[in-house]
Design a protein around this motif. Structure first.
Motif, PDB file in Angstrom:
ATOM      1  N   PRO A 297       0.824  -1.206   0.000  1.00  0.00           N
ATOM      2  CA  PRO A 297       0.000   0.000   0.000  1.00  0.00           C
ATOM      3  C   PRO A 297       0.863   1.264   0.000  1.00  0.00           C
ATOM      4  N   SER A 298       0.282   2.375  -0.466  1.00  0.00           N
ATOM      5  CA  SER A 298       1.047   3.618  -0.589  1.00  0.00           C
ATOM      6  C   SER A 298       1.136   4.402   0.718  1.00  0.00           C
ATOM      7  N   GLY A 299       0.557   3.907   1.779  1.00  0.00           N
ATOM      8  CA  GLY A 299       0.672   4.521   3.098  1.00  0.00           C
ATOM      9  C   GLY A 299       1.277   3.525   4.063  1.00  0.00           C
ATOM     10  N   LYS A 300       1.596   4.004   5.261  1.00  0.00           N
ATOM     11  CA  LYS A 300       2.092   3.074   6.274  1.00  0.00           C
ATOM     12  C   LYS A 300       1.382   3.359   7.585  1.00  0.00           C
TER      13      LYS A 300
ATOM     14  N   LEU B  56      -9.813   3.834  14.941  1.00  0.00           N
ATOM     15  CA  LEU B  56      -9.782   2.610  14.154  1.00  0.00           C
ATOM     16  C   LEU B  56      -8.416   2.347  13.541  1.00  0.00           C
ATOM     17  N   ASP B  57      -7.772   3.392  13.055  1.00  0.00           N
ATOM     18  CA  ASP B  57      -6.487   3.218  12.383  1.00  0.00           C
ATOM     19  C   ASP B  57      -5.780   4.557  12.277  1.00  0.00           C
ATOM     20  N   GLU B  58      -4.474   4.500  12.133  1.00  0.00           N
ATOM     21  CA  GLU B  58      -3.657   5.685  11.884  1.00  0.00           C
ATOM     22  C   GLU B  58      -2.716   5.355  10.741  1.00  0.00           C
ATOM     23  N   ILE B  59      -2.573   6.300   9.823  1.00  0.00           N
ATOM     24  CA  ILE B  59      -1.692   6.074   8.682  1.00  0.00           C
ATOM     25  C   ILE B  59      -0.871   7.324   8.404  1.00  0.00           C
ATOM     26  N   GLU B  60       0.254   7.117   7.747  1.00  0.00           N
ATOM     27  CA  GLU B  60       1.066   8.210   7.243  1.00  0.00           C
ATOM     28  C   GLU B  60       1.119   8.100   5.725  1.00  0.00           C
ATOM     29  N   VAL B  61       0.848   9.218   5.073  1.00  0.00           N
ATOM     30  CA  VAL B  61       0.886   9.311   3.614  1.00  0.00           C
ATOM     31  C   VAL B  61       1.642  10.586   3.274  1.00  0.00           C
ATOM     32  N   ASP B  62       2.685  10.468   2.487  1.00  0.00           N
ATOM     33  CA  ASP B  62       3.495  11.635   2.095  1.00  0.00           C
ATOM     34  C   ASP B  62       3.935  12.451   3.319  1.00  0.00           C
ATOM     35  N   ASN B  63       4.388  11.750   4.347  1.00  0.00           N
ATOM     36  CA  ASN B  63       4.866  12.360   5.598  1.00  0.00           C
ATOM     37  C   ASN B  63       3.805  13.157   6.337  1.00  0.00           C
ATOM     38  N   LYS B  64       2.531  12.864   6.093  1.00  0.00           N
ATOM     39  CA  LYS B  64       1.427  13.471   6.842  1.00  0.00           C
ATOM     40  C   LYS B  64       0.709  12.360   7.601  1.00  0.00           C
ATOM     41  N   HIS B  65       0.213  12.689   8.773  1.00  0.00           N
ATOM     42  CA  HIS B  65      -0.413  11.740   9.679  1.00  0.00           C
ATOM     43  C   HIS B  65      -1.940  11.900   9.616  1.00  0.00           C
ATOM     44  N   TYR B  66      -2.647  10.774   9.487  1.00  0.00           N
ATOM     45  CA  TYR B  66      -4.108  10.778   9.419  1.00  0.00           C
ATOM     46  C   TYR B  66      -4.669   9.736  10.375  1.00  0.00           C
ATOM     47  N   ALA B  67      -5.907   9.974  10.827  1.00  0.00           N
ATOM     48  CA  ALA B  67      -6.583   9.038  11.717  1.00  0.00           C
ATOM     49  C   ALA B  67      -7.942   8.689  11.132  1.00  0.00           C
ATOM     50  N   VAL B  68      -8.309   7.413  11.273  1.00  0.00           N
ATOM     51  CA  VAL B  68      -9.635   6.938  10.905  1.00  0.00           C
ATOM     52  C   VAL B  68     -10.362   6.689  12.220  1.00  0.00           C
ATOM     53  N   MET B  69     -11.501   7.369  12.405  1.00  0.00           N
ATOM     54  CA  MET B  69     -12.212   7.291  13.674  1.00  0.00           C
ATOM     55  C   MET B  69     -13.692   7.018  13.449  1.00  0.00           C
ATOM     56  N   GLN B  70     -14.324   6.481  14.503  1.00  0.00           N
ATOM     57  CA  GLN B  70     -15.749   6.168  14.444  1.00  0.00           C
ATOM     58  C   GLN B  70     -16.379   6.520  15.790  1.00  0.00           C
ATOM     59  N   PRO B  71     -17.510   7.230  15.776  1.00  0.00           N
ATOM     60  CA  PRO B  71     -18.179   7.545  17.042  1.00  0.00           C
ATOM     61  C   PRO B  71     -18.586   6.261  17.765  1.00  0.00           C
ATOM     62  N   LEU B  72     -18.524   6.284  19.095  1.00  0.00           N
ATOM     63  CA  LEU B  72     -18.982   5.133  19.866  1.00  0.00           C
ATOM     64  C   LEU B  72     -20.442   4.879  19.520  1.00  0.00           C
ATOM     65  N   GLY B  73     -20.770   3.654  19.194  1.00  0.00           N
ATOM     66  CA  GLY B  73     -22.134   3.304  18.826  1.00  0.00           C
ATOM     67  C   GLY B  73     -22.504   3.711  17.409  1.00  0.00           C
ATOM     68  N   GLY B  74     -21.576   4.312  16.677  1.00  0.00           N
ATOM     69  CA  GLY B  74     -21.854   4.768  15.316  1.00  0.00           C
ATOM     70  C   GLY B  74     -21.442   3.745  14.282  1.00  0.00           C
TER      71      GLY B  74
END
Length: 103
Positions: free
Chosen positions: A7-10, A40-58
């Motif tokens: 994958p293109s991110g890590k 849910l997850d954290e990734i780095e793409v092109d030296n930028k940090h991103y987070a994947v999140m989900q509301p509790l119960g969502g």
């Protein structure tokens, strides 16, 4: 089928290490209520940090840009549609890679 696909991110875990999960998110710029979110997850793409999140119960997932400011980490909505699409595609790639590599 490509057998050596990467994958293109890590993955990373800066938020999880510092704050754990779930997280309580506060939006100081608005009057919205605080919200508990699963990380849910954290990734780095092109030296930028991103987070994947989900509301509790969502059921929906949300993408955030993680801004590293001195000793703290701040979450921001991804305003640029092209950037959002790119990160969503990388998340999909990583999910497919995980599924393929676990077989």
């Amino acid at each position: 089928m490509r057998t050596n696909f990467k994958p293109s991110g890590k993955r990373c875990d800066h938020l999880r290490q510092k704050y754990g999960s779930p997280l309580l998110l506060s939006d100081y710029a608005s009057q919205e209520e605080d919200q508990h979110m699963h990380l849910l997850d954290e990734i780095e793409v092109d030296n930028k940090h991103y987070a994947v999140m989900q509301p509790l119960g969502g059921r929906d997932g949300y993408l955030f840009f993680v801004d590293h400011q001195q000793e703290s980490l701040h979450l921001h909505h991804i305003e640029d549609e092209g950037e959002w699409e790119q990160i969503a595609e990388v998340v999909d790639e990583m999910l497919c890679y995980d599924e393929y590599s676990s077989k």
